[in-house]
Scaffold this motif. Structure first.
Motif, PDB file in Angstrom:
ATOM      1  N   ASP A  96       0.835  -1.218   0.000  1.00  0.00           N
ATOM      2  CA  ASP A  96       0.000   0.000   0.000  1.00  0.00           C
ATOM      3  C   ASP A  96       0.864   1.260   0.000  1.00  0.00           C
ATOM      4  N   GLY A  99       2.705   1.484  -3.284  1.00  0.00           N
ATOM      5  CA  GLY A  99       1.726   1.817  -4.312  1.00  0.00           C
ATOM      6  C   GLY A  99       1.329   3.284  -4.291  1.00  0.00           C
ATOM      7  N   ASP A 100       1.137   3.838  -3.096  1.00  0.00           N
ATOM      8  CA  ASP A 100       0.780   5.264  -2.974  1.00  0.00           C
ATOM      9  C   ASP A 100       1.908   6.150  -3.513  1.00  0.00           C
ATOM     10  N   SER A 103       2.051   5.830  -7.280  1.00  0.00           N
ATOM     11  CA  SER A 103       0.935   6.578  -7.886  1.00  0.00           C
ATOM     12  C   SER A 103       1.262   8.072  -7.960  1.00  0.00           C
ATOM     13  N   TYR A 107       2.997   6.254 -11.881  1.00  0.00           N
ATOM     14  CA  TYR A 107       2.941   4.870 -12.354  1.00  0.00           C
ATOM     15  C   TYR A 107       1.498   4.439 -12.582  1.00  0.00           C
ATOM     16  N   ASP A 108       1.302   3.540 -13.558  1.00  0.00           N
ATOM     17  CA  ASP A 108      -0.051   3.052 -13.845  1.00  0.00           C
ATOM     18  C   ASP A 108      -0.432   1.935 -12.871  1.00  0.00           C
ATOM     19  N   GLU A 109      -1.726   1.609 -12.859  1.00  0.00           N
ATOM     20  CA  GLU A 109      -2.261   0.614 -11.923  1.00  0.00           C
ATOM     21  C   GLU A 109      -1.665  -0.776 -12.153  1.00  0.00           C
ATOM     22  N   ILE A 110      -1.350  -1.094 -13.402  1.00  0.00           N
ATOM     23  CA  ILE A 110      -0.804  -2.432 -13.713  1.00  0.00           C
ATOM     24  C   ILE A 110       0.563  -2.615 -13.045  1.00  0.00           C
ATOM     25  N   THR A 111       1.419  -1.594 -13.150  1.00  0.00           N
ATOM     26  CA  THR A 111       2.757  -1.682 -12.544  1.00  0.00           C
ATOM     27  C   THR A 111       2.654  -1.704 -11.018  1.00  0.00           C
ATOM     28  N   ILE A 112       1.755  -0.888 -10.479  1.00  0.00           N
ATOM     29  CA  ILE A 112       1.546  -0.859  -9.020  1.00  0.00           C
ATOM     30  C   ILE A 112       1.062  -2.224  -8.536  1.00  0.00           C
ATOM     31  N   ALA A 113       0.104  -2.816  -9.258  1.00  0.00           N
ATOM     32  CA  ALA A 113      -0.424  -4.137  -8.882  1.00  0.00           C
ATOM     33  C   ALA A 113       0.680  -5.190  -8.949  1.00  0.00           C
ATOM     34  N   LYS A 116       2.871  -4.904  -5.905  1.00  0.00           N
ATOM     35  CA  LYS A 116       2.147  -5.456  -4.745  1.00  0.00           C
ATOM     36  C   LYS A 116       2.163  -6.988  -4.760  1.00  0.00           C
TER      37      LYS A 116
END
Length: 196
Positions: A96, A99-100, A103, A107-113, A116
């Motif tokens: 988390d 990821g924050d 963000s 960074y895009d959601e795919i890379t953040i996911a 994680k």
């Protein structure tokens, strides 16, 4: 294609978060933030272990313990299930926080996911990058933390921990571990753990 400038800014932001750690470790005679130096060791070991680590793997390695002090082990029951729950809660918090920060850096959601998933060790033994991260974690533990750990536990417990660590590693990880600059005492302990 890796955006090197963004990657460096994000790693620096991870470092800034880890420099808030109230716990310190003495390195070359100086007190440094414990999780900051851990992050540096993880990144350094990753570069030695992986020829071309992906951006997500570089980010996961550096944020592996991000802000770890915020969830103390003492907040959980001192048994196996308490330990497992603590580790899972830590991994989710690391993801988390990382990821924050990612963000904020665009960074895009795919890379953040993906970062994680790496931090949560999803598909260990089946996902090459999750395995590489686990190998790097184990190598950093053996090189920098096993000796201190050894002072607090009896030999049987240490041999059990070394075996469990070894079982999480790949063949490549094993080969790298056997080349680490360990003290005579630690080499002897690792030898005993692997012989039995």
């Amino acid at each position: 294609m890796i955006d090197q400038a963004r990657l460096e800014k994000t790693l620096a932001a991870f470092d800034a978060a880890n420099l808030q750690d109230p716990n310190t470790e003495i390195v070359d005679g100086n007190a440094v933030a414990k999780e900051w130096i851990y992050g540096q060791r993880m990144s350094a070991q990753l570069v030695l272990f992986c020829e071309n680590p992906s951006e997500a793997l570089q980010l996961a390695a550096r944020s592996q313990h991000i802000c770890r002090w915020k969830i103390p082990r003492s907040d959980y029951p001192m048994d196996r299930s308490g330990y497992k729950k603590w580790r899972l809660d830590l991994a989710q918090m690391h993801g988390d926080i990382a990821g924050d920060i990612m963000s904020e850096q665009g960074y895009d959601e795919i890379t953040i996911a993906r970062v994680k998933d790496l931090l949560l060790k999803r598909s260990l033994k089946r996902d090459e990058e999750v395995q590489a991260l686990e190998d790097v974690i184990c190598l950093v533990f053996i090189e920098f933390y096993l000796e201190d750990f050894a002072r607090k536990h009896d030999e049987d417990k240490l041999i059990d921990i070394i075996r469990k660590t070894w079982n999480k590693m790949s063949e490549k990880g094993h080969a790298a571990a056997l080349k680490l600059p360990l003290s005579e005492g630690m080499l002897g302990l690792v030898g005993k753990a692997l012989a039995a």
